[in-house]
Write an enzyme that holds these catalytic residues in place. Structure first.
Site, PDB file in Angstrom:
ATOM      1  N   GLY A 107       4.748 -22.758  78.800  1.00  0.00           N
ATOM      2  CA  GLY A 107       4.096 -22.793  79.796  1.00  0.00           C
ATOM      3  C   GLY A 107       3.967 -24.312  80.667  1.00  0.00           C
ATOM      4  CD1 TRP A 125       8.716 -27.646  82.669  1.00  0.00           C
ATOM      5  CD2 TRP A 125      10.179 -26.851  84.048  1.00  0.00           C
ATOM      6  NE1 TRP A 125       9.973 -28.242  82.659  1.00  0.00           N
ATOM      7  CE2 TRP A 125      10.700 -27.490  83.280  1.00  0.00           C
ATOM      8  CE3 TRP A 125      10.834 -26.100  85.166  1.00  0.00           C
ATOM      9  CZ2 TRP A 125      12.147 -27.927  83.663  1.00  0.00           C
ATOM     10  CZ3 TRP A 125      12.035 -26.236  85.314  1.00  0.00           C
ATOM     11  CH2 TRP A 125      12.776 -27.065  84.569  1.00  0.00           C
ATOM     12  CG  ASP A 180       9.720 -17.039  78.170  1.00  0.00           C
ATOM     13  OD1 ASP A 180      10.074 -18.243  78.551  1.00  0.00           O
ATOM     14  OD2 ASP A 180       9.943 -16.641  77.239  1.00  0.00           O
ATOM     15  CG  ASP A 190      16.073 -10.034  79.541  1.00  0.00           C
ATOM     16  OD1 ASP A 190      16.327 -11.110  80.144  1.00  0.00           O
ATOM     17  OD2 ASP A 190      16.813  -9.501  78.764  1.00  0.00           O
ATOM     18  CE  LYS A 229      17.442 -25.690  79.344  1.00  0.00           C
ATOM     19  NZ  LYS A 229      16.238 -25.981  78.456  1.00  0.00           N
TER      20      LYS A 229
HETATM   21  C1  LIG Z   1      13.106 -24.609  77.031  1.00  0.00           C
HETATM   22  S1  LIG Z   1      12.321 -23.264  76.972  1.00  0.00           S
HETATM   23  C2  LIG Z   1      11.171 -23.406  78.659  1.00  0.00           C
HETATM   24  C3  LIG Z   1      10.102 -24.319  78.497  1.00  0.00           C
HETATM   25  C4  LIG Z   1       9.328 -24.186  79.472  1.00  0.00           C
HETATM   26  N1  LIG Z   1       9.973 -24.704  80.837  1.00  0.00           N
HETATM   27  C5  LIG Z   1       8.012 -25.227  79.248  1.00  0.00           C
HETATM   28  O1  LIG Z   1       7.797 -26.192  80.151  1.00  0.00           O
HETATM   29  O2  LIG Z   1       7.330 -24.872  78.630  1.00  0.00           O
HETATM   30  C6  LIG Z   1      13.340 -21.784  77.348  1.00  0.00           C
HETATM   31  C7  LIG Z   1      12.651 -20.624  77.319  1.00  0.00           C
HETATM   32  O3  LIG Z   1      13.682 -19.512  77.819  1.00  0.00           O
HETATM   33  C8  LIG Z   1      13.348 -18.288  77.592  1.00  0.00           C
HETATM   34  N2  LIG Z   1      14.251 -17.239  77.770  1.00  0.00           N
HETATM   35  C9  LIG Z   1      15.620 -17.173  77.230  1.00  0.00           C
HETATM   36  N3  LIG Z   1      16.283 -16.161  77.752  1.00  0.00           N
HETATM   37  C10 LIG Z   1      15.410 -15.350  78.545  1.00  0.00           C
HETATM   38  C11 LIG Z   1      15.563 -14.446  79.157  1.00  0.00           C
HETATM   39  N4  LIG Z   1      16.702 -13.599  79.375  1.00  0.00           N
HETATM   40  N5  LIG Z   1      14.473 -13.799  79.857  1.00  0.00           N
HETATM   41  C12 LIG Z   1      13.254 -14.550  79.922  1.00  0.00           C
HETATM   42  N6  LIG Z   1      13.300 -15.929  79.199  1.00  0.00           N
HETATM   43  C13 LIG Z   1      14.010 -16.275  78.578  1.00  0.00           C
HETATM   44  C14 LIG Z   1      12.974 -18.584  76.032  1.00  0.00           C
HETATM   45  O4  LIG Z   1      11.936 -17.518  75.437  1.00  0.00           O
HETATM   46  C15 LIG Z   1      12.407 -19.570  75.829  1.00  0.00           C
HETATM   47  O5  LIG Z   1      10.794 -19.686  75.987  1.00  0.00           O
END
Ligand SMILES: C[S@@+](CC[C@H](N)C(=O)[O-])C[C@H]1O[C@@H](n2cnc3c(N)ncnc32)[C@H](O)[C@@H]1O
Length: 832
Positions: free
Chosen positions: A56, A58, A76, A92, A157
């Site tokens: 969270g 962002w 997420d 998802d 990203k």
């Molecule tokens: C780098 S983190 C994001 C950090 C976030 N932007 C923050 O500021 O805290 C990447 C996230 O992508 C999520 N993720 C990966 N595949 C996903 C999917 N198919 N659907 C939803 N979330 C996904 C992971 O659970 C993970 O928490």
């Protein structure tokens, strides 16, 4: 964000600490802060969707920067802890369920910003990870195209992989402007970059192929080809596995024909470009060149469709023009030159070959030398370490002021050198420096010491192997020369004295012990005298040492020793050094005249005490182990297993004596055969013998200053903390320093932060400092085990920090005890 273990402290950089400091859930928050700082899209946005938002970070930034009425939705795979003003759910993003949930959250609104920071829960091979991330990006883009307003922002990203350009191409089709950026908070080692797509075109109809991973990524599979293979084997196209260059944004590359002419790597130019252009005057000159055919111009318009033949023709054309313009020599000349290089070995005359051979040999030699030097350095490092260990022991007592033995001097030289270097090392200099600068000198000194030691023993008839010398060195056994070695080997008391001195046995014995030891020392000397007397007359040379000596050598030794005995100052028994006079003949500083003058002076001063006459001197000479011919008698040399107790040098007085003994071993050995040694006391009455035993003893001329100096040194040594304590203190200090450094870093990171106001910075820094102070001042809280705390095991409720449970009864009893003690004290004072 799914829980991910941190893989090393290296990951905990300043942004990690900063995030903790400022209450952000992840360091990723700073990435959005920095991107937004550059593009300012959050401030104006009313609806924002954050895809892959956990934990969270962002969302927190969005909630801080966006207008108060804004709708912020986060999704997420893992649930996100509630954040004020944010709607979050776990889904998802690749599923329809997620789409429906998003629709439900923003109702009929459209989003101004869609963010995507997704990273698949990785762990497989990098290529696969990168691919699934690219797929995830495409899924997020799909959602963005559904929910974004016209002109909206999409920030995602992406990983710099082979799919990067494909994605960029798709973004470019859907947005007015597409830029890639890497915020400072994104680690350099990470392959991630952020693509900011601005001005969503909101096409009415969108070809599903645009967002289909299979199509998008497959399409370009065959496009990337590398230079040589692409040019000379255009039929066998090879997939570009390393991804595209960092700054590549376009798929169609062109370059001028003139650049192709001047290029150092023409094949590379043909491979990297799609077209050669003729725009500049230089290009036009080429275009009108007679060698430039229409077919060639046709080839330049699309390089990607050319075959091997066409490429060859293009290269030929280039070479022809270059030769004409003098940029290149005709092929034959070049070939000859190149060929000459290849055939160097063959065409070389003998002289040249020899020179090469020599050079090669020298190179090999240099390598060998380098290796040997490295080994030597390693050995030296060990040596230095070993000697360094000795630095702090009282061994220095024996080695610092060594007087007359050249061997000891050599040792001393090396040790002093090493000590100096080791001290430098201890002061922070690297060991390499020690080795690098003084290494050779140390080596020489050590080798010289070894050689001398071996020579001295050889002179005394003892052949030492290399190992023996090393062992002696390891054990720090005193190495004596000439007769001193013989005498040392045969005299356990001397051995004990010297070894105790070397091993630095210093303990605090009380006065009685000291007295006992001195008595013991005297008794031993007497016993020694008696034993010599008993064996007098036997002209046997101890087998162990004498076997290896010829008679001539023994005679020479004996004559030398006799001369030394005459020169030595005869001070009742063991001879003390005369100030400023070197008593050892072997010493280069030895001056017989000075020795004689000092001796006369001393004897004149001690005449009244010493009633010795010429007979005495004679008998002393005789008794000193020589017969009238000057032959060595050495009859009294016998190994005695009973000696003074080990580590018995407990008093400064005894140490001073041992120190002196060590300094003057030659003179002492010679002077130990004296009038006290061979008294004929068989017929004497008992009272006389008692009296003699009591008073007729050599007086040890030990100066008060020497005793004081040694005592002072011992006190200084005692005052030093033991190694373990010093190390523990050092560790503690190091830890404390590291902690302070960490705090400073965190404070510096806060101070540098551009996202905080000065007041917020001051508050955060104060918090860090306050924490530290609080920790230092914190005293355990005393909790009385009564009421709800009675019988509680572990931390009582409501108590934070350090605490101490106390028994109420114990407290009462202590108070009562104090009262009673005070009362009895008062009573005593009154009565007394
Ligand atoms: C780098 S983190 C994001 C950090 C976030 N932007 C923050 O500021 O805290 C990447 C996230 O992508 C999520 N993720 C990966 N595949 C996903 C999917 N198919 N659907 C939803 N979330 C996904 C992971 O659970 C993970 O928490």
């Amino acid at each position: 964000m799914g829980k991910k273990g941190k893989t090393g402290k290296g990951r905990l950089d300043k942004f990690y600490h900063l995030a903790k400091e400022q209450g952000y859930r992840s360091r990723a928050a700073f990435k959005l802060i920095q991107i937004n700082k550059k593009y300012n899209f959050l401030e104006k946005a009313k609806v924002l969707i954050d895809l892959c938002a956990a934990p969270g970070g962002w969302l927190q930034v969005a909630s801080k920067c966006m207008p108060s009425q804004a709708i912020i939705v986060g999704v997420d795979l893992v649930p996100i802890k509630p954040i004020p003003r944010c709607i979050t759910f776990a889904e998802d993003i690749t599923t329809d369920k997620c789409r429906a949930a998003l629709r439900g959250a923003i109702k009929t609104w459209k989003a101004d910003v869609v963010l995507h920071d997704g990273a698949p829960n990785v762990g497989t091979a990098w290529v696969q990870d990168a691919y699934s991330q690219s797929e995830l990006v495409l899924h997020s883009l799909k959602l963005a195209t559904e929910f974004l307003n016209k002109g909206g922002w999409f920030v995602t990203k992406v990983f710099r992989s082979k799919d990067y350009n494909n994605l960029m191409w798709v973004f470019n089709q859907l947005f007015d402007s597409v830029e890639a950026t890497k915020p400072p908070s994104s680690r350099n080692v990470s392959a991630e970059i952020f693509v900011v797509c601005q001005g969503f075109k909101a096409p009415k109809k969108l070809d599903p192929k645009f967002l289909d991973p299979r199509h998008v990524f497959k399409e370009l599979e065959d496009q990337a080809v590398t230079s040589l293979t692409s040019v000379f084997m255009p039929e066998k196209k090879k997939r570009h596995r390393d991804g595209y260059g960092d700054n590549e944004r376009i798929l169609f590359h062109t370059t001028s024909a003139y650049d192709f002419l001047m290029a150092e790597d023409p094949v590379g130019v043909l491979a990297a470009n799609h077209q050669l252009t003729f725009a500049t005057p230089d290009d036009l000159a080429l275009k009108s060149h007679p060698e430039t055919t229409d077919e060639l111009l046709q080839c330049c318009t699309d390089l990607k469709v050319l075959g091997k033949k066409d490429f060859k023709a293009m290269l030929k054309w280039r070479t022809a023009i270059r030769i004409e313009r003098g940029l290149e020599k005709p092929k034959g000349v070049v070939e000859k030159k190149e060929g000459a290089d290849d055939d160097d070995e063959a065409n070389m005359d003998d002289e040249e070959r020899m020179a090469r051979e020599l050079e090669r040999a020298m190179k090999e030699e240099a390598t060998k030398e380098k290796r040997a030097k490295r080994k030597l350095n390693e050995k030296r490092a060990k040596e230095v370490m070993r000697l360094q260990m000795n630095m702090t022991t009282p061994t220095e007592l024996a080695t610092e002021d060594l007087g007359d033995d050249s061997l000891f001097r050599a040792n001393e030289k090396s040790k002093a050198l090493v000590s100096k270097k080791a001290a430098a090392a201890a002061a922070g200099a690297e060991l390499d420096v020690v080795m690098g600068e003084g290494g050779d000198e140390v080596d020489e000194a050590l080798a010289e010491a070894k050689r001398k030691r071996r020579e001295d023993f050889a002179r005394a008839g003892i052949v030492l192997s290399d190992d023996d010398v090393d062992m002696a060195e390891e054990a720090d056994v005193p190495q004596l020369s000439g007769r001193a070695a013989l005498f040392y080997a045969s005299n356990p008391m001397l051995q004990s004295l010297l070894q105790s001195t070397m091993s630095g046995a210093t303990t605090n014995a009380d006065d009685e012990d000291k007295e006992d030891y001195l008595n013991q020392l005297n008794d031993d000397l007497e016993a020694e005298t008696l034993s010599r007397k008993r064996k007098r007359g036997q002209k046997e040379i101890p087998t162990t040492l004498a076997d290896s000596k010829t008679k001539k050598e023994t005679k020479r030794e004996a004559a030398k020793a006799k001369r030394a005995a005459i020169h030595a100052v005869d001070v009742e028994g063991l001879t003390a050094p005369l100030p400023g006079v070197v008593a050892d003949e072997d010493d280069p500083n030895y001056d017989p005249q000075a020795q004689e003058a000092a001796r006369t002076k001393y004897l004149a001063a001690s005449d009244s005490e010493s009633d010795s006459d010429d007979d005495d001197d004679e008998s002393a000479d005789e008794g000193a182990g020589f017969d009238s011919d000057g032959d060595a008698i050495m009859d009294d040399v016998e190994l005695d297993t009973t000696g003074p107790p080990p580590n018995a040098l407990t008093t400064p007085h005894a140490l001073a004596l041992a120190h002196m003994v060590h300094q003057n071993k030659h003179a002492m050995v010679d002077a130990s055969f004296n009038r006290y040694t061979y008294g004929d006391d068989d017929e004497l009455p008992a009272w006389f013998k008692d009296d003699e035993r009591k008073f007729n003893k050599p007086v040890m001329p030990i100066s008060k200053e020497t005793v004081e100096a040694i005592e002072a040194r011992r006190r200084a040594l005692d005052a030093r903390p033991i190694k373990k304590v010093a190390e523990a203190k050092y560790r503690k200090k190091k830890r404390a320093m590291a902690k302070v450094e960490r705090q400073m870093k965190r404070a510096a990171a806060i101070a540098d932060s551009e996202d905080m106001t000065e007041a917020a910075k001051a508050r955060a820094i104060t918090k860090i400092v306050a924490k530290k102070i609080a920790k230092v001042d914190e005293k355990p809280k005393v909790v009385v085990a009564r009421g709800s705390n009675r019988g509680v095991k572990g931390r009582p409720t409501g108590v934070k920090g350090r605490y101490k449970m106390v028994d109420p009864r114990m407290r009462k009893e202590l108070r009562a005890q104090k009262k009673v003690a005070a009362a009895s004290k008062n009573k005593r004072r009154k009565t007394g």
